[in-house]
Design a protein around this motif. Structure first.
Motif, PDB file in Angstrom:
ATOM      1  N   GLN B 156       0.830  -1.202   0.000  1.00 55.12           N
ATOM      2  CA  GLN B 156       0.000   0.000   0.000  1.00 55.12           C
ATOM      3  C   GLN B 156       0.866   1.253   0.000  1.00 55.12           C
ATOM      4  OE1 GLN B 156      -2.375  -0.836   3.541  1.00 55.12           O
ATOM      5  NE2 GLN B 156      -4.165  -1.073   2.187  1.00 55.12           N
ATOM      6  N   TYR B 157       0.260   2.350  -0.429  1.00 54.82           N
ATOM      7  CA  TYR B 157       0.970   3.627  -0.440  1.00 54.82           C
ATOM      8  C   TYR B 157       0.513   4.485   0.734  1.00 54.82           C
ATOM      9  CZ  TYR B 157       3.279   3.391  -4.981  1.00 54.82           C
ATOM     10  OH  TYR B 157       4.114   3.076  -6.012  1.00 54.82           O
ATOM     11  N   LYS B 158       1.438   5.126   1.378  1.00 54.23           N
ATOM     12  CA  LYS B 158       1.113   6.166   2.351  1.00 54.23           C
ATOM     13  C   LYS B 158       1.344   7.496   1.641  1.00 54.23           C
ATOM     14  CE  LYS B 158       0.305   8.315   6.207  1.00 54.23           C
ATOM     15  NZ  LYS B 158      -1.066   8.420   6.714  1.00 54.23           N
ATOM     16  N   VAL B 159       0.316   8.324   1.601  1.00 62.52           N
ATOM     17  CA  VAL B 159       0.398   9.570   0.842  1.00 62.52           C
ATOM     18  C   VAL B 159       0.169  10.770   1.760  1.00 62.52           C
ATOM     19  CG1 VAL B 159      -0.545  10.867  -1.111  1.00 62.52           C
ATOM     20  CG2 VAL B 159      -0.522   8.370  -1.186  1.00 62.52           C
ATOM     21  N   ALA B 160       0.953  11.795   1.581  1.00 65.74           N
ATOM     22  CA  ALA B 160       0.733  13.065   2.289  1.00 65.74           C
ATOM     23  C   ALA B 160       0.758  14.188   1.263  1.00 65.74           C
ATOM     24  CB  ALA B 160       1.816  13.288   3.340  1.00 65.74           C
ATOM     25  N   LYS B 161      -0.311  14.975   1.254  1.00 72.09           N
ATOM     26  CA  LYS B 161      -0.386  16.089   0.296  1.00 72.09           C
ATOM     27  C   LYS B 161      -0.236  17.402   1.027  1.00 72.09           C
ATOM     28  CE  LYS B 161      -3.501  14.152  -3.176  1.00 72.09           C
ATOM     29  NZ  LYS B 161      -4.872  14.195  -3.708  1.00 72.09           N
ATOM     30  N   MET B 162       0.438  18.334   0.393  1.00 74.60           N
ATOM     31  CA  MET B 162       0.488  19.683   0.950  1.00 74.60           C
ATOM     32  C   MET B 162      -0.897  20.291   0.858  1.00 74.60           C
ATOM     33  SD  MET B 162       3.785  21.915  -0.160  1.00 74.60           S
ATOM     34  CE  MET B 162       3.329  23.446   0.646  1.00 74.60           C
ATOM     35  N   SER B 163      -1.349  20.905   1.940  1.00 78.68           N
ATOM     36  CA  SER B 163      -2.695  21.474   1.913  1.00 78.68           C
ATOM     37  C   SER B 163      -2.739  22.765   1.099  1.00 78.68           C
ATOM     38  CB  SER B 163      -3.178  21.741   3.336  1.00 78.68           C
ATOM     39  OG  SER B 163      -2.263  22.576   3.993  1.00 78.68           O
ATOM     40  N   GLY B 164      -1.624  23.411   0.970  1.00 77.04           N
ATOM     41  CA  GLY B 164      -1.568  24.624   0.159  1.00 77.04           C
ATOM     42  C   GLY B 164      -0.611  24.436  -1.002  1.00 77.04           C
ATOM     43  N   HIS B 165      -0.092  25.518  -1.518  1.00 74.37           N
ATOM     44  CA  HIS B 165       0.866  25.420  -2.613  1.00 74.37           C
ATOM     45  C   HIS B 165       2.197  26.050  -2.182  1.00 74.37           C
ATOM     46  CE1 HIS B 165      -1.002  29.445  -3.274  1.00 74.37           C
ATOM     47  NE2 HIS B 165       0.238  29.786  -3.548  1.00 74.37           N
ATOM     48  N   ILE B 166       3.238  25.816  -2.994  1.00 76.16           N
ATOM     49  CA  ILE B 166       4.515  26.498  -2.761  1.00 76.16           C
ATOM     50  C   ILE B 166       4.528  27.718  -3.671  1.00 76.16           C
ATOM     51  CG2 ILE B 166       7.028  26.341  -2.917  1.00 76.16           C
ATOM     52  CD1 ILE B 166       6.777  23.328  -2.571  1.00 76.16           C
ATOM     53  N   GLY B 167       4.645  28.880  -3.090  1.00 75.02           N
ATOM     54  CA  GLY B 167       4.612  30.113  -3.891  1.00 75.02           C
ATOM     55  C   GLY B 167       5.879  30.322  -4.689  1.00 75.02           C
ATOM     56  N   ARG B 168       7.045  30.288  -4.019  1.00 72.41           N
ATOM     57  CA  ARG B 168       8.293  30.499  -4.748  1.00 72.41           C
ATOM     58  C   ARG B 168       9.532  30.042  -3.992  1.00 72.41           C
ATOM     59  NH1 ARG B 168      10.214  35.798  -3.117  1.00 72.41           N
ATOM     60  NH2 ARG B 168       8.627  36.885  -1.932  1.00 72.41           N
ATOM     61  N   GLU B 169       9.354  29.331  -2.885  1.00 69.73           N
ATOM     62  CA  GLU B 169      10.496  28.919  -2.063  1.00 69.73           C
ATOM     63  C   GLU B 169      11.028  27.569  -2.541  1.00 69.73           C
ATOM     64  OE1 GLU B 169      12.377  30.177   0.627  1.00 69.73           O
ATOM     65  OE2 GLU B 169      13.412  28.347   0.031  1.00 69.73           O
ATOM     66  N   PRO B 170      12.287  27.490  -2.972  1.00 69.34           N
ATOM     67  CA  PRO B 170      12.805  26.217  -3.489  1.00 69.34           C
ATOM     68  C   PRO B 170      13.245  25.224  -2.407  1.00 69.34           C
ATOM     69  CG  PRO B 170      14.429  27.957  -3.769  1.00 69.34           C
ATOM     70  CD  PRO B 170      13.210  28.595  -3.179  1.00 69.34           C
ATOM     71  N   SER B 171      13.482  25.669  -1.182  1.00 68.77           N
ATOM     72  CA  SER B 171      13.896  24.757  -0.101  1.00 68.77           C
ATOM     73  C   SER B 171      12.715  24.433   0.791  1.00 68.77           C
ATOM     74  CB  SER B 171      14.970  25.402   0.774  1.00 68.77           C
ATOM     75  OG  SER B 171      16.227  25.262   0.215  1.00 68.77           O
ATOM     76  N   CYS B 172      12.365  23.154   0.893  1.00 64.51           N
ATOM     77  CA  CYS B 172      11.240  22.773   1.757  1.00 64.51           C
ATOM     78  C   CYS B 172      11.417  23.311   3.178  1.00 64.51           C
ATOM     79  CB  CYS B 172      11.114  21.258   1.826  1.00 64.51           C
ATOM     80  SG  CYS B 172      10.777  20.498   0.234  1.00 64.51           S
ATOM     81  N   SER B 173      12.636  23.134   3.717  1.00 64.67           N
ATOM     82  CA  SER B 173      12.794  23.404   5.144  1.00 64.67           C
ATOM     83  C   SER B 173      12.883  24.886   5.477  1.00 64.67           C
ATOM     84  CB  SER B 173      14.011  22.664   5.698  1.00 64.67           C
ATOM     85  OG  SER B 173      15.179  23.276   5.265  1.00 64.67           O
ATOM     86  N   ASN B 174      12.880  25.755   4.479  1.00 63.36           N
ATOM     87  CA  ASN B 174      12.796  27.173   4.841  1.00 63.36           C
ATOM     88  C   ASN B 174      11.423  27.502   5.417  1.00 63.36           C
ATOM     89  OD1 ASN B 174      15.268  28.411   4.654  1.00 63.36           O
ATOM     90  ND2 ASN B 174      15.109  28.755   2.457  1.00 63.36           N
ATOM     91  N   CYS B 175      10.411  26.693   5.082  1.00 59.74           N
ATOM     92  CA  CYS B 175       9.097  26.833   5.733  1.00 59.74           C
ATOM     93  C   CYS B 175       8.864  25.680   6.708  1.00 59.74           C
ATOM     94  CB  CYS B 175       7.980  26.846   4.691  1.00 59.74           C
ATOM     95  SG  CYS B 175       8.051  28.242   3.553  1.00 59.74           S
TER      96      CYS B 175
END
Lengths: 240, 225
Positions: B156-175
């Motif tokens: 089975q797959y475990k899936v997690a979706k971002m509830s919003g969008h990424i505006g312009r930040e290329p590094s995930c961990s900056n947010c």
């Protein structure tokens, strides 16, 4: 050895320029010294757009469109948004963990802060726009920016009416969100203070139009008070 | 005499221009400070490799100003579980690290839908890291919609979706940095704490050894959409 001579006319020009500079600087200094002192009781009167329409229809839309943590959900932004999935309103607790990004729903206080944030961008210009019943709303940077592209140049096949926006164009004139914002600005408002945050000046000019309250229309449907508000703002909850 | 003065002026202007030019190229205090704030390499992960510094903001270094050799247009780290720490624990960086940064997901699939440039899927490596070099996705235009999934041993797959969008930040961990608070939802994770306060992770959710301790299986970088 023949010495080079500096022309007398050149010396005159330099001396003249220096005299002008000194005169201007001294004039600026005089102005500054004559400026009125800080008055903590002085207030700026504003004519604010309707809060209820903003809270019920626009806040969620603007939060989704603009309020991500890497855009206007960042603390340093001039137009700064608070919301459930982005930046949360500081609560004064250690590390601000009382409200956590992505956890609790957006609070009334956050919506209020967002509303005041829009007005605080250009309070005088917002007053002018509302006082003329929303006519020519593009004098507001709040509307020009989201219509603008990242470079400030229009996209191919489009016309440029916006202002350069680092996040690129996020609205266009046919967007229900944009139309709802314009209808919101056109909605006649009562002149009320912002909960004491910006005290009202009793000399504030009236918008000249009677406020229209939302209510049940003749056909039984609920109206927000204007056809455009009904048409566009009510679409927004399901619109991204 | 005039020629001598002109020479002096030219030398002064040249020196000033040269010093300004030099300082703007290598002496950006804001950038230097951001790079220095990353601190030492994360123990247990090979330095200066695709496996290093999981959970840190990749594009602080892997961007136009360097010092990373590749420029990334999107990069981050995926972890198994949510980081759940108390206010008091959040004051201690060692506890934050121990409780939040230790379980990266190997071969998670990161699906990205760009506003222009189509969609692509990328695998994470054994450090949970994924990265997209500038030349690996021509025409990528923000904003982006992103989801993360992992095929479990059950199939089975475990899936997690971002509830919003990424505006312009290329590094995930900056947010997405730890702990979760008013300005951050916490690290990127697949499983969250349930109502009982438990984190029910699958058996395979454990930190893997990365090269050179473990052999590098060198998985494909891109996955199917």
């Amino acid at each position: 050895m023949k010495r080079a001579r500096i022309p007398v006319r050149l010396i005159g020009t330099i001396v003249g320029a220096m005299a002008t500079f000194v005169a201007i600087m001294s004039a600026i200094g005089t102005q500054a010294s004559c400026a009125s002192s800080y008055d903590p009781n002085k207030t700026t009167a504003i004519v604010a757009p309707d809060y209820e329409i903003y809270k019920n229809y626009l806040d969620d839309f603007l939060d989704r469109r603009c309020g991500t943590l890497d855009c206007h959900g960042a603390p340093g932004r001039a137009y700064r948004m608070f919301g459930s999935k982005g930046l949360r309103l500081p609560t004064g607790t250690l590390f601000d963990v009382a409200l956590v990004s992505g956890v609790q729903p957006t609070t009334e206080a956050e919506k209020r802060a967002n509303y005041e944030g829009i007005i605080a961008l250009e309070p005088e210009e917002m007053s002018r726009v509302i006082a003329r019943n929303g006519e020519n709303p593009l004098t507001l940077e709040f509307l020009r920016k989201p219509l603008g592209t990242e470079t400030g140049q229009p996209a191919p096949g489009t016309r440029a009416i916006g202002e350069r926006h680092k996040g690129g164009q996020v609205l266009d004139e046919s967007d229900p969100g944009y139309r709802c914002i314009v209808a919101w600005l056109q909605y006649p408002v009562k002149l009320l203070p912002l909960d004491g945050a910006i005290p009202r000046d009793t000399g504030t000019p009236d918008t000249g139009a009677a406020p229209v309250d939302a209510g049940v229309t003749g056909d039984g449907s609920v109206s927000l008070g204007s056809p455009d508000l009904d048409k566009y703002c009510t679409q927004l909850p399901a619109y991204r | 005499m005039v020629r001598k003065y002109l020479l002096h002026i030219a030398l002064c202007v040249g020196a000033a221009a040269s010093s300004f030019g030099t300082s703007s190229c290598i002496n950006d205090p804001v950038h230097n400070s951001a790079v220095n704030a990353l601190g030492d390499e994360t123990p247990g992960y090979p330095e200066e490799s695709q496996y290093h510094r999981p959970g840190q903001p990749c594009t602080t270094c892997h961007w136009t100003q360097g010092p990373g050799s590749n420029k990334f247009v999107l990069a981050g780290t995926v972890f198994w579980g949510q980081c759940n720490i108390t206010d008091q624990e959040a004051l201690n960086p060692a506890i934050v690290k121990a409780k939040c940064d230790r379980q990266p997901v190997d071969r998670a699939e990161v699906r990205v839908l760009a506003s222009k440039g189509g969609a692509k899927c990328f695998y994470t490596n054994c450090a949970g890291n994924f990265f997209v070099r500038e030349d690996e996705w021509n025409g990528l235009t923000y904003p982006l919609l992103v989801s993360v999934s992992k095929k479990l041993s059950t199939g089975q797959y475990k899936v997690a979706k971002m509830s919003g969008h990424i505006g312009r930040e290329p590094s995930c961990s900056n947010c997405h940095d730890n702990p979760a608070r008013a300005v951050s939802p916490g690290q990127v994770y697949l499983y969250e704490y349930n109502e009982k306060g438990e984190l029910a992770l699958p058996a395979e959710a454990k930190a893997l050894k990365c090269p050179p301790e473990a052999p590098n299986t060198d998985p494909p970088k891109e996955c199917d959409l």
